[in-house]
Design a protein around this motif. Structure first.
Motif, PDB file in Angstrom:
ATOM      1  N   ALA A 109       2.383  54.032  75.881  1.00 49.98           N
ATOM      2  CA  ALA A 109       1.086  53.366  76.371  1.00 49.98           C
ATOM      3  C   ALA A 109      -0.061  54.118  75.389  1.00 49.98           C
ATOM      4  O   ALA A 109      -0.075  55.079  74.974  1.00 49.98           O
ATOM      5  CB  ALA A 109       0.787  54.174  78.009  1.00 49.98           C
ATOM      6  N   HIS A 110      -0.893  52.888  75.337  1.00 52.68           N
ATOM      7  CA  HIS A 110      -2.236  53.089  74.571  1.00 52.68           C
ATOM      8  C   HIS A 110      -3.333  52.116  74.969  1.00 52.68           C
ATOM      9  O   HIS A 110      -3.029  51.032  75.599  1.00 52.68           O
ATOM     10  CB  HIS A 110      -1.935  52.843  73.150  1.00 52.68           C
ATOM     11  N   SER A 111      -4.258  52.222  74.372  1.00 50.05           N
ATOM     12  CA  SER A 111      -5.422  51.215  74.685  1.00 50.05           C
ATOM     13  C   SER A 111      -6.269  51.187  73.408  1.00 50.05           C
ATOM     14  O   SER A 111      -5.714  51.910  72.232  1.00 50.05           O
ATOM     15  CB  SER A 111      -6.561  51.583  75.580  1.00 50.05           C
ATOM     16  N   HIS A 112      -7.011  50.206  73.151  1.00 49.35           N
ATOM     17  CA  HIS A 112      -7.659  49.939  71.861  1.00 49.35           C
ATOM     18  C   HIS A 112      -8.943  50.192  71.861  1.00 49.35           C
ATOM     19  O   HIS A 112      -9.887  48.991  71.994  1.00 49.35           O
ATOM     20  CB  HIS A 112      -7.473  48.349  71.341  1.00 49.35           C
ATOM     21  N   MET A 113      -9.403  51.333  71.952  1.00 49.26           N
ATOM     22  CA  MET A 113     -10.721  51.846  72.216  1.00 49.26           C
ATOM     23  C   MET A 113     -11.913  51.215  71.349  1.00 49.26           C
ATOM     24  O   MET A 113     -13.196  51.498  71.543  1.00 49.26           O
ATOM     25  CB  MET A 113     -10.842  53.423  72.426  1.00 49.26           C
ATOM     26  N   LEU A 186      -5.030  50.316  79.444  1.00 51.13           N
ATOM     27  CA  LEU A 186      -4.129  50.995  78.958  1.00 51.13           C
ATOM     28  C   LEU A 186      -2.875  49.859  79.098  1.00 51.13           C
ATOM     29  O   LEU A 186      -2.400  49.462  80.261  1.00 51.13           O
ATOM     30  CB  LEU A 186      -3.434  52.195  79.791  1.00 51.13           C
ATOM     31  N   HIS A 187      -1.924  49.844  78.115  1.00 49.80           N
ATOM     32  CA  HIS A 187      -0.836  49.061  77.901  1.00 49.80           C
ATOM     33  C   HIS A 187       0.470  49.467  77.364  1.00 49.80           C
ATOM     34  O   HIS A 187       0.020  50.619  76.241  1.00 49.80           O
ATOM     35  CB  HIS A 187      -1.160  47.594  77.592  1.00 49.80           C
ATOM     36  N   GLU A 188       1.505  49.078  77.524  1.00 49.68           N
ATOM     37  CA  GLU A 188       2.673  49.576  76.594  1.00 49.68           C
ATOM     38  C   GLU A 188       3.824  48.434  76.677  1.00 49.68           C
ATOM     39  O   GLU A 188       3.823  47.634  77.517  1.00 49.68           O
ATOM     40  CB  GLU A 188       3.527  50.714  77.371  1.00 49.68           C
TER      41      GLU A 188
END
Ligand SMILES: [Fe+2]
Length: 228
Positions: A109-113, A186-188
């Motif tokens: 899981a991550h986001s593109h801040m 957040l997505h994975e």
């Protein structure tokens, strides 16, 4: 009759574009070649992403020019869904890269801040390959901490997961689909069960305003910026 009023929903925009067969072939070939370079993500089971391996500017690569031109319409449609006056905004591709997923590969899981909007295009998407999951650890309806955590769902306390009682929603896009969503979401990518290669193209997009007078919270046009 009770009414349900859904407040503050997250919208993931889904559309599609269709490259010519030769265009797709050229892009697949290009990303296959790029994926020979593996500076990062060396452990097995980790999906290859071009941004971490020196290929994060596909929007400036002539082999992808026709595809990026095709993204204009879905982006305009997305702004329209949100009732945003597109004539007052400029959208800029700041980073874009291919991802390659083989059997067993996933991303956590991550986001593109660093970005405002994220666009994902599915260039090569076998029917049995992994989709994409969106996560929210504090969804608005979660009235007790972690009530909608997958472990709690597994206990049977939450009898049936729905978009209203979960921390994770999985989507199964098809080849040529385009997804657009806020970059802070957040997505994975779940583990890829497919024996066939899955390739997507991910883009970071920043929005600026053509005229920033009276607008405190949006970025002015980069043409007015000055390097320190
Ligand atoms: Fe991502």
């Amino acid at each position: 009759m009770p009414k349900l009023l859904h407040l503050f929903p997250l919208t993931v925009f889904q559309s599609s574009v269709t490259p010519e067969p030769d265009e797709r072939q050229q892009m697949v070939q290009a990303i296959m070649e790029m994926s020979q370079t593996r500076i990062a993500q060396k452990k097995p089971g980790i999906m290859w992403t071009g941004d971490l391996n020196g290929y994060g500017l596909l929007h400036n690569d002539p082999r992808f020019a026709r595809l990026f031109a095709r993204f204009t319409q879905p982006l305009q449609d997305y702004l329209q869904v949100l009732s945003i006056d597109a004539s007052r905004l400029k959208l800029h591709f700041t980073r874009s890269w291919g991802t390659m997923s083989r059997q067993g590969d996933s991303t956590q899981a991550h986001s593109h801040m660093q970005s405002h909007l994220s666009l994902v295009y599915y260039l090569l998407k076998p029917a049995d390959s992994s989709g994409i999951s969106f996560l929210n650890k504090t969804p608005p309806n979660q009235f007790a901490p972690n009530l909608f955590h997958p472990a709690v769902a597994g206990s049977g306390l939450v009898r049936e997961p729905t978009p209203f009682n979960t921390q994770k929603v999985n989507l199964e896009p098809q080849q040529d689909d385009v997804l657009i969503f806020p970059s802070n979401v957040l997505h994975e990518i779940p583990q890829n069960p497919s024996g066939s290669t899955r390739i997507s193209i991910a883009c970071d997009i920043v929005a600026t305003v053509t005229d920033s007078s009276g607008l405190e919270y949006l970025l002015p046009d980069p043409a007015s910026w000055k390097t320190a």
